[in-house]
Motif scaffolding. Structure first.
Motif, PDB file in Angstrom:
ATOM      1  N   ALA A   1      -5.299  -9.468  22.469  1.00 48.13           N
ATOM      2  CA  ALA A   1      -4.745  -9.158  21.145  1.00 48.13           C
ATOM      3  C   ALA A   1      -3.220  -9.216  21.188  1.00 48.13           C
ATOM      4  CB  ALA A   1      -5.209  -7.775  20.700  1.00 48.13           C
ATOM      5  N   ARG A   2      -2.666  -8.665  22.237  1.00 46.41           N
ATOM      6  CA  ARG A   2      -1.222  -8.581  22.362  1.00 46.41           C
ATOM      7  C   ARG A   2      -0.595  -9.947  22.614  1.00 46.41           C
ATOM      8  NH1 ARG A   2       1.530  -3.384  24.594  1.00 46.41           N
ATOM      9  NH2 ARG A   2       3.680  -3.949  24.235  1.00 46.41           N
ATOM     10  N   GLU A   3      -1.260 -10.711  23.484  1.00 44.14           N
ATOM     11  CA  GLU A   3      -0.680 -11.973  23.908  1.00 44.14           C
ATOM     12  C   GLU A   3      -0.866 -13.078  22.863  1.00 44.14           C
ATOM     13  OE1 GLU A   3      -2.123 -13.272  27.727  1.00 44.14           O
ATOM     14  OE2 GLU A   3      -1.311 -15.277  27.390  1.00 44.14           O
ATOM     15  N   VAL A   4      -2.042 -13.142  22.270  1.00 42.99           N
ATOM     16  CA  VAL A   4      -2.387 -14.287  21.427  1.00 42.99           C
ATOM     17  C   VAL A   4      -2.290 -13.969  19.935  1.00 42.99           C
ATOM     18  CG1 VAL A   4      -4.165 -16.025  20.961  1.00 42.99           C
ATOM     19  CG2 VAL A   4      -3.920 -15.086  23.253  1.00 42.99           C
ATOM     20  N   GLY A   5      -2.519 -12.695  19.582  1.00 44.99           N
ATOM     21  CA  GLY A   5      -2.577 -12.350  18.162  1.00 44.99           C
ATOM     22  C   GLY A   5      -1.227 -12.497  17.471  1.00 44.99           C
ATOM     23  N   ASP A   6      -1.253 -12.982  16.222  1.00 44.57           N
ATOM     24  CA  ASP A   6      -0.053 -12.966  15.393  1.00 44.57           C
ATOM     25  C   ASP A   6       0.030 -11.626  14.676  1.00 44.57           C
ATOM     26  OD1 ASP A   6       0.762 -15.656  15.889  1.00 44.57           O
ATOM     27  OD2 ASP A   6      -0.900 -16.318  14.617  1.00 44.57           O
ATOM     28  N   ARG A   7      -1.142 -11.043  14.453  1.00 41.94           N
ATOM     29  CA  ARG A   7      -1.197  -9.792  13.712  1.00 41.94           C
ATOM     30  C   ARG A   7      -2.399  -9.003  14.200  1.00 41.94           C
ATOM     31  NH1 ARG A   7      -2.586  -9.475   7.605  1.00 41.94           N
ATOM     32  NH2 ARG A   7      -2.892 -11.701   7.972  1.00 41.94           N
ATOM     33  N   VAL A   8      -2.249  -7.703  14.295  1.00 41.28           N
ATOM     34  CA  VAL A   8      -3.366  -6.842  14.658  1.00 41.28           C
ATOM     35  C   VAL A   8      -3.754  -6.020  13.434  1.00 41.28           C
ATOM     36  CG1 VAL A   8      -4.083  -4.853  16.045  1.00 41.28           C
ATOM     37  CG2 VAL A   8      -2.771  -6.690  17.109  1.00 41.28           C
ATOM     38  N   VAL A   9      -5.053  -5.947  13.174  1.00 41.86           N
ATOM     39  CA  VAL A   9      -5.547  -5.148  12.056  1.00 41.86           C
ATOM     40  C   VAL A   9      -6.418  -4.052  12.641  1.00 41.86           C
ATOM     41  CG1 VAL A   9      -7.019  -5.184  10.009  1.00 41.86           C
ATOM     42  CG2 VAL A   9      -5.481  -7.108  10.470  1.00 41.86           C
ATOM     43  N   PHE A  10      -6.043  -2.804  12.384  1.00 44.07           N
ATOM     44  CA  PHE A  10      -6.834  -1.683  12.908  1.00 44.07           C
ATOM     45  C   PHE A  10      -7.754  -1.164  11.812  1.00 44.07           C
ATOM     46  CE2 PHE A  10      -7.443   2.919  13.597  1.00 44.07           C
ATOM     47  CZ  PHE A  10      -8.075   2.876  14.827  1.00 44.07           C
ATOM     48  N   VAL A  11      -9.056  -1.194  12.096  1.00 40.42           N
ATOM     49  CA  VAL A  11     -10.052  -0.779  11.108  1.00 40.42           C
ATOM     50  C   VAL A  11     -10.753   0.470  11.611  1.00 40.42           C
ATOM     51  CG1 VAL A  11     -12.197  -1.417   9.924  1.00 40.42           C
ATOM     52  CG2 VAL A  11     -10.461  -3.158  10.341  1.00 40.42           C
ATOM     53  N   ASP A  12     -10.880   1.464  10.755  1.00 41.45           N
ATOM     54  CA  ASP A  12     -11.739   2.600  11.077  1.00 41.45           C
ATOM     55  C   ASP A  12     -12.362   3.126   9.796  1.00 41.45           C
ATOM     56  OD1 ASP A  12     -13.104   4.457  12.490  1.00 41.45           O
ATOM     57  OD2 ASP A  12     -11.410   5.809  12.831  1.00 41.45           O
ATOM     58  N   ASP A  13     -13.642   3.530   9.910  1.00 39.46           N
ATOM     59  CA  ASP A  13     -14.350   4.113   8.786  1.00 39.46           C
ATOM     60  C   ASP A  13     -14.299   3.213   7.545  1.00 39.46           C
ATOM     61  OD1 ASP A  13     -15.927   6.029   7.627  1.00 39.46           O
ATOM     62  OD2 ASP A  13     -14.221   7.182   6.850  1.00 39.46           O
ATOM     63  N   GLY A  14     -14.411   1.897   7.759  1.00 39.18           N
ATOM     64  CA  GLY A  14     -14.517   0.981   6.631  1.00 39.18           C
ATOM     65  C   GLY A  14     -13.226   0.676   5.910  1.00 39.18           C
ATOM     66  N   ARG A  15     -12.094   1.114   6.474  1.00 39.70           N
ATOM     67  CA  ARG A  15     -10.806   0.834   5.833  1.00 39.70           C
ATOM     68  C   ARG A  15      -9.841   0.215   6.845  1.00 39.70           C
ATOM     69  NH1 ARG A  15     -11.919   5.975   3.682  1.00 39.70           N
ATOM     70  NH2 ARG A  15     -12.363   5.875   1.446  1.00 39.70           N
ATOM     71  N   ILE A  16      -8.904  -0.567   6.327  1.00 38.84           N
ATOM     72  CA  ILE A  16      -7.823  -1.039   7.194  1.00 38.84           C
ATOM     73  C   ILE A  16      -6.763   0.059   7.217  1.00 38.84           C
ATOM     74  CG2 ILE A  16      -5.959  -2.715   7.448  1.00 38.84           C
ATOM     75  CD1 ILE A  16      -7.793  -4.832   6.296  1.00 38.84           C
ATOM     76  N   LEU A  17      -6.534   0.649   8.386  1.00 37.66           N
ATOM     77  CA  LEU A  17      -5.599   1.770   8.466  1.00 37.66           C
ATOM     78  C   LEU A  17      -4.203   1.333   8.906  1.00 37.66           C
ATOM     79  CD1 LEU A  17      -7.880   4.565   9.973  1.00 37.66           C
ATOM     80  CD2 LEU A  17      -7.388   4.040   7.580  1.00 37.66           C
TER      81      LEU A  17
END
Lengths: 239, 220
Positions: free
Chosen positions: A198-214
């Motif tokens: 995620a760190r090396e290749v991702g342009d963006r990280v999306v953190f999801v919990d409980d059905g929402r993007i937090l």
């Protein structure tokens, strides 16, 4: 490339996705992370309608998903790689790659074979073209699955925990293929627990919990300075 | 008690019984063949996303499996002509009754076979842009077929034995031939034993053949 607006998903009484908004730009690599049961896989599966959304809209490459014909049109353009590979066990590796181009895009057998062999070379498995999936290791199977999705020349690729079912020593070979793809400019949405990737290749990280993007952030910002409390808790447990 | 078998009578009767056995195999093969076709369609229909199709195919399976084959034969041969006013030839009646009956059992075999395939296979096919029908044809069915060879073999054997029931409408297959010879000779013991042995030889042959098919397909 992919535009998700107000996406809702219920399984009976279970409210899995609670209003997700997410845009993925052309050639962008978005990594979705979050605890298990957070809805991240469901979100991914909604993008090509393997799960039918309960509300909201999803548009891929300008096509809004609605009727059956539309769904097939989108699925042709979006490749998907599954946690458990899902190769077709009764066909050789080569036939696994050739089936959809021939049946869906009406590509000739000769052209399909050429494309398939080129893709197998790319994932380093040319010599396995005439093997059956069960004769391959998990890592090899997953690389074939990636090649199979690429054989349709998709405009975007979805990865649903592609390394979670693999033995540790095989994870790298699959991630390497994915890195290569990202470098070539493929639009990718990746659900994974591989934070290094995620760190090396991702342009963006999306953190999801409980059905929402937090939280949504550039990987370095997200991993070094998470803002959301639940994201902080999640990262403290796994890093 | 010593049973004195009339060997001469047995050897005289065997050729006649064997022609009956050929008819038994014929009716079984045709019925299971048509049953396979019906069963495949109904089996897939039972998994359809369209509710009316699911309900109708379910009702067919329930009705056929919930009533005796003997009664079904009577309905096709006696009850239907009584309504329509045209008599059917016993062979047609036998084939129709047995095919419809076999179709219901084969449908359940197909349904089980299809459901035993990992749902990930359907998802993989659909995610590549194949339609539901294409995924069924190229991915699900070829895998399901291999798995249902043993139960299909059992269905063939069951049908071969159950086809003896069509003797009640006077159709001359193996069992009926036996009855007719006994009516003439009163040699009940010899003939029924011979009939049983011929059925046994046929069923054992089929089960060996199915075991061979199973071995052959498993290696791949």
């Amino acid at each position: 490339m992919i535009k998700i607006t107000n996406l809702e998903k219920n399984f009976g009484d279970l409210h899995v996705l609670k209003g997700i908004n997410l845009d993925v730009a052309d050639q962008e690599v978005v990594v979705i992370i979050g605890p298990s049961g957070s809805g991240k896989s469901t979100l991914l599966r909604c993008i090509n309608y393997l799960e039918k959304p309960s509300g909201g809209t999803i548009a891929v490459d300008g096509i809004t998903l609605s009727g059956e014909a539309n769904i097939n049109a989108v699925r042709r353009e979006v490749g998907m790689v599954f946690q458990r590979f899902n190769l077709f066990p009764h066909m050789t590796v080569l036939d696994n790659l050739k089936l959809a181009p021939k049946k869906v895009r009406n590509v000739s057998d000769k052209d399909a074979t050429e494309t398939a062999m080129a893709l197998l070379r790319k994932v380093g498995l040319e010599e396995k073209a005439y093997s059956y999936p069960e004769q391959l290791s998990g890592g090899q199977q997953q690389r074939v699955a990636i090649a199979r999705a690429l054989a349709m020349h998709p405009k975007a690729m979805l990865f649903d925990e592609p390394t979670s079912a693999l033995d540790p020593e095989m994870i790298k070979e699959v991630l390497d293929v994915m890195k290569q793809l990202a470098k070539e400019g493929m639009t990718m949405v990746v659900v994974t627990h591989e934070m290094g990737f995620a760190r090396e290749v991702g342009d963006r990280v999306v953190f999801v919990d409980d059905g929402r993007i937090l939280e949504e952030a550039k990987p370095d910002d997200f991993f070094d300075h998470p803002q959301n409390d639940r994201a902080k808790l999640f990262l403290s447990k796994i890093l | 008690m010593v049973v004195n078998l009339d060997w001469e009578l047995i050897s005289e009767s065997v050729p006649l019984l064997l022609t009956g056995a050929v008819v038994t195999v014929e009716i079984t093969a045709i019925s299971v063949g048509l049953g396979l076709l019906i069963g495949m369609i109904v089996g897939i229909a039972r998994l359809s996303g369209v509710k009316p199709i699911r309900l109708i195919s379910g009702a067919y399976v329930d009705c056929i499996r919930g009533t005796p084959l003997l009664v079904q034969i009577f309905i096709v041969y006696f009850a239907l002509p009584a309504v329509t006013g045209t008599r059917i030839n016993p062979f047609i009646a036998a084939v129709v009754a047995c095919s419809i009956n076999s179709g219901a059992y084969v449908a359940e075999i197909f349904r089980g076979g299809i459901q035993s395939i990992d749902p990930g296979q359907m998802e993989a096919g659909r995610s590549l842009g194949l339609t539901w029908g294409q995924t069924m044809r190229y991915i699900i069915m070829p895998q399901a077929f291999k798995r249902i060879i043993p139960p299909l073999g059992n269905e063939f054997i069951a049908m071969l034995k159950d086809s003896s029931l069509v003797s009640v409408i006077g159709f001359e297959e193996l069992t009926r031939r036996g009855q007719l010879i006994i009516a003439r000779t009163y040699a009940s013991f010899e003939i029924w034993t011979a009939v049983a042995v011929i059925y046994l030889i046929m069923t054992l042959t089929i089960s060996r053949f199915v075991a061979y098919l199973e071995r052959r397909y498993r290696t791949k």
